[in-house]
Design an enzyme around this catalytic site. Structure first.
Site, PDB file in Angstrom:
ATOM      1  N   THR A 178      99.094  41.802  35.627  1.00 16.72           N
ATOM      2  CA  THR A 178      99.437  40.510  36.219  1.00 16.72           C
ATOM      3  C   THR A 178     100.373  39.793  35.247  1.00 16.72           C
ATOM      4  OG1 THR A 178      97.714  39.210  35.151  1.00 16.72           O
ATOM      5  CG2 THR A 178      97.069  40.409  37.117  1.00 16.72           C
ATOM      6  N   CYS A 179     100.753  38.560  35.590  1.00 13.78           N
ATOM      7  CA  CYS A 179     101.656  37.853  34.679  1.00 13.78           C
ATOM      8  C   CYS A 179     100.958  37.488  33.368  1.00 13.78           C
ATOM      9  CB  CYS A 179     102.229  36.608  35.354  1.00 13.78           C
ATOM     10  SG  CYS A 179     100.960  35.539  36.016  1.00 13.78           S
TER      11      CYS A 179
ATOM     12  N   GLY B 209     111.320  11.747  48.072  1.00 12.78           N
ATOM     13  CA  GLY B 209     111.909  12.585  47.017  1.00 12.78           C
ATOM     14  C   GLY B 209     111.769  14.046  47.420  1.00 12.78           C
ATOM     15  N   ALA B 210     112.824  14.819  47.153  1.00 18.05           N
ATOM     16  CA  ALA B 210     112.811  16.226  47.590  1.00 18.05           C
ATOM     17  C   ALA B 210     113.014  17.167  46.411  1.00 18.05           C
ATOM     18  CB  ALA B 210     113.902  16.442  48.642  1.00 18.05           C
TER      19      ALA B 210
ATOM     20  N   GLU C 233      90.129  30.801  38.056  1.00 20.64           N
ATOM     21  CA  GLU C 233      91.167  30.818  39.109  1.00 20.64           C
ATOM     22  C   GLU C 233      90.915  31.982  40.068  1.00 20.64           C
ATOM     23  OE1 GLU C 233      93.820  33.051  39.434  1.00 20.64           O
ATOM     24  OE2 GLU C 233      93.579  34.261  37.630  1.00 20.64           O
TER      25      GLU C 233
ATOM     26  N   ARG D  85      98.217  39.383  32.010  1.00 22.78           N
ATOM     27  CA  ARG D  85      97.556  40.492  31.312  1.00 22.78           C
ATOM     28  C   ARG D  85      98.026  41.839  31.858  1.00 22.78           C
ATOM     29  NH1 ARG D  85      92.646  39.839  30.564  1.00 22.78           N
ATOM     30  NH2 ARG D  85      92.649  37.637  31.130  1.00 22.78           N
TER      31      ARG D  85
END
Lengths: 489, 274
Positions: free
Chosen positions: A75-76, A214-215, A139, A78
């Site tokens: 994964t990002c 706001g975008a 998570e 590990r």
């Protein structure tokens, strides 16, 4: 030079040809990995494996005779390879080279790679699935990633009975941790904190009308989170029509309004997200009070993500207006993180149970050939005795006697078989060699049954090799390498 | 029969306690099994309670409110029925702990005060009186439930306004749901109290044709009825927001308590039966 196994410390490799097991009665497992604790993102990116690369690497790993089973999780945050080795030293060298050094030779530097073995490796995988090792504690994505890694190992044929069962235990532990504890409860990111607030006010996000003033990037990130959670009625009000148009490209169902019409839009909105770069408030108390006066008595959630603030803080005093700034969102996130940390002991209890379950399963697997021998021997004696006794009884009762003796044998062997499989407490398992000796199972029948029971059966017949000690496994090595993660055991 | 009725004095509080514990698991630990079991268990205990009250009525051949114990048990039953209705209507179980705990408290008190004998009183044989008292109890129970939701609503409202996030935050249903449940209880209470006032007026006119309008308890009841009526009308006209309605609900409960306690203590009138 680090991470090389120390052959001198090894008490001998496992018997070649079959997976090894440990002195403690569990399977031999070897895990090598890097994660965000030990390695910076630049290195992690280089080591990370895509689906195709992971598939190829698994095939290469399996081609080594030292490796019986393998699994890759990348994964990002590990990259980890989990092996069931036949020869631990060779397996270690192969995995180190193929997965890590081939992509980033710097990994050889001390303290970057962690190695876990046997119980520590099993527990680590379960901890990863529970989110205990994640950058954001608890998570949820990691459970899906472990599931994908398991599916890939299965598809490539790299998962055998041991890793398959361990993956199953990891997924069960991950699910239980999320269902039975609050390890994943509460939002811990900005976008989800906004959603959490909305869920405490409105019944259903699907029906919420969201006005984004706001975008920019923050606005888009929050809109993405809201859309993922079911919010469909998005409206964007932005000074630059070009940015608003870009926003609409990302969210095609969103409506766009000129910036000046934002106050009129508030009358219909349930939620206002303000994130502009303006120096002055884009919503004053008076403007909001007027807008609230012109709408039915409904709650309005206003989230001010601007720095400096986009909404006059005094607007929070208006009846039914719930105004939250970056500070209050951060307060909420910190509170949720604290609650998650408090849940860690309960998750560790789940880990203990699932690891024990896995080891119980493994010991049970080892006992299967023995149980087969025991049953075969009992059946042989039953037939023999029955054949000798049958002529004393009328023919009409033979079938009944056959059933009776079968039932007797089954009932007598039921409890010992269950105990041998480790049901009712793996910690009190009888010694298999003692059982073998007690019932004289080392004769031709027993051997034949054992031979037929396959790979695990062969493993159970092996002598237990003592653990191969790697430098980072030894007590004190963590102190020598401050960056190294301690063993989970 | 009497043995059964006596054993209900132990079984009912125990059963409500178990249901309250199940709802406690829902509120404090979000326990999935408790979530599934709590509502059916409550309905089963309500049926048991109904059977007990019917048993009392059959055994003593009068409306089962002739003693403090019976009246309290009736109050517990009414609160349980109203809560079960509001829960069913709102499809929300996370608040049950507070209400069922209240039911348990009333039923425990009823069981502690239970005596083997019940006085035989003519008024408790009158069916209109029975309807009047039932409706009044149901109304007051509904207002108590509404006040509980008003309290929870105000807690969450304050948390969300101040960004403080107390123990209640994250465990309660959304504000919109709490407000809806409060309104459902208020409407149920108002309808019941209206029925109680009408049947009471009819019954009092028959028995005390001249002076019943001067009774302080009736006066307090009419004031209560007016407060709730006004709150519902203003909410309906959207002049009032959820917070004002919640405050009115709590004020209404205060008036009810005043009419029940203070009027009984400091004023005399015909409107006292226990």
């Amino acid at each position: 030079m680090a991470d090389a196994p120390d052959p001198a410390a090894a008490n001998g490799p496992s018997a070649p040809g079959g997976p090894s097991r440990t002195a403690a009665g569990g399977p031999s497992l070897l895990l090598l990995g890097i994660d965000f604790h030990t390695v910076p993102i630049e290195l992690r990116e280089r080591v990370a494996l895509g689906q195709e690369e992971a598939e190829k690497t698994l095939v290469h790993l399996l081609a080594r005779s030292a490796i019986a089973e393998a699994m890759l999780l990348s994964t990002c945050n590990r990259t980890e390879v989990l092996l069931q080795p036949r020869d631990e030293e060779e397996a270690y060298r192969a995995a180190l080279q193929l997965v890590f050094l081939a992509r980033a030779p710097e990994i050889e530097r001390p303290g970057l790679l962690y190695v876990k073995r046997d119980h520590g490796a099993a527990r680590h995988l379960l901890g990863v699935a529970c989110g205990l090792e994640s950058m954001v504690l608890g998570e949820p994505e990691i459970l899906g990633q472990v599931k994908q890694a398991a599916a890939l190992a299965e598809a490539v044929g790299a998962a055998g009975p041991v890793l398959r069962q361990l993956q199953r235990s990891a997924l069960v532990a991950g699910r239980r941790a999320r269902q039975e504890t609050a390890i994943a409860a509460g939002a811990v990111s900005l976008g989800y904190a906004v959603i959490e607030l909305a869920r405490n006010i409105f019944r259903d996000l699907d029906d919420c009308r969201v006005l984004l003033i706001g975008a920019g990037e923050i606005s888009r990130a929050v809109a993405r989170n809201l859309a993922e959670r079911g919010a469909r009625q998005l409206t964007v009000a932005n000074r630059s029509p070009e940015r608003a148009r870009q926003f609409q490209e990302l969210f095609p169902t969103a409506a766009a309004l000129p910036f000046a019409e934002r106050l009129a839009a508030i009358r219909d909105a349930d939620m206002v997200i303000a994130s502009t770069g303006a120096d002055e408030p884009v919503l004053t108390r008076r403007q909001l009070a007027e807008a609230m006066g012109a709408r039915p008595s409904r709650a309005l959630l206003v989230v001010d993500l601007g720095v400096p603030r986009n909404v006059d803080p005094e607007a929070g005093r208006i009846e039914n207006v719930f105004l939250h700034s970056l500070d209050s969102l951060d307060h909420l996130i910190q509170r949720n993180l604290k609650r998650r940390k408090e849940e860690m002991p309960r998750v560790h209890e789940i880990l203990d149970q699932e690891v024990a379950h896995f080891y119980g399963w493994y010991r049970g697997m080892q006992a299967e050939p023995l149980i087969a021998s025991l049953q075969k021997q009992a059946e042989r004696i039953r037939r023999q005795e029955l054949a000798e006794a049958l002529h004393h009884f009328p023919a009409a009762s033979h079938a009944h006697l056959d059933r009776l003796t079968r039932s007797l044998v089954r009932k007598i062997l039921h409890h010992p078989s269950n105990r041998l499989r480790g049901r009712g407490g793996p910690e009190h398992l009888p010694r298999l060699d003692l059982v073998r000796e007690l019932f004289r199972l080392d004769d031709a029948d027993g051997s034949a049954a054992a031979a037929a029971a396959g790979e695990i059966a062969a493993a159970s017949a092996d002598e237990s090799p003592e653990a191969t000690a790697y430098p980072e496994d030894r007590a004190g090595s963590a102190a020598a390498e401050p960056n190294a993660k301690p063993e989970a055991e | 029969m009497q043995i059964l009725l006596r054993s209900a004095n132990i079984v009912l509080p125990l059963a409500y306690l178990l249901v309250a514990v199940a709802y406690g698991f829902v509120f404090f630990a979000a326990e999935a099994r408790a979530q599934r079991a709590a509502a059916p268990a409550l309905r089963a205990v309500i049926l048991l309670h109904l059977a007990y009250l019917l048993g009392l009525a059959a055994h003593w051949r009068q409306f089962p409110a002739a003693t403090e114990s019976q009246a309290l048990s009736l109050v517990a039953f009414a609160v349980a029925v109203v809560y079960a209705f509001v829960e069913w209507h709102g499809r929300e179980r996370s608040t049950g702990f507070w209400l069922v705990a209240l039911v348990f408290f009333f039923q425990l008190l009823a069981s502690v005060l239970a005596r083997p004998e019940t006085p035989d009183r003519a008024i408790f044989h009158d069916p209109i009186f029975a309807v009047h008292v039932s409706l009044a109890l149901l109304g007051y129970a509904a207002f108590a439930v509404a006040a509980a939701y008003a309290f929870l609503f105000l807690q969450l409202y304050r948390d969300l306004k101040a960004g403080r996030f107390s123990t209640f935050y994250g465990r309660l249903p959304p504000l919109a749901v709490l407000e809806r449940m409060m309104l459902v209880a208020l409407i149920a209470g108002f309808v019941s109290l209206t029925g109680a006032v009408v049947t009471g007026a009819f019954w009092a006119q028959r028995l005390y044709p001249s002076d019943w309008l001067h009774d302080p308890k009736i006066l307090a009841t009419v004031i209560t009825w007016a407060i709730y009526g006004l709150a519902l009308v203003l909410r309906r006209l959207r002049r009032w927001q959820g917070r004002q309605t919640a405050l009115a609900s709590l004020a209404g409960l205060a008036t009810i308590l005043f009419s029940l306690v203070a009027v009984n203590l400091f004023f005399s009138g015909f409107h006292a039966f226990l």
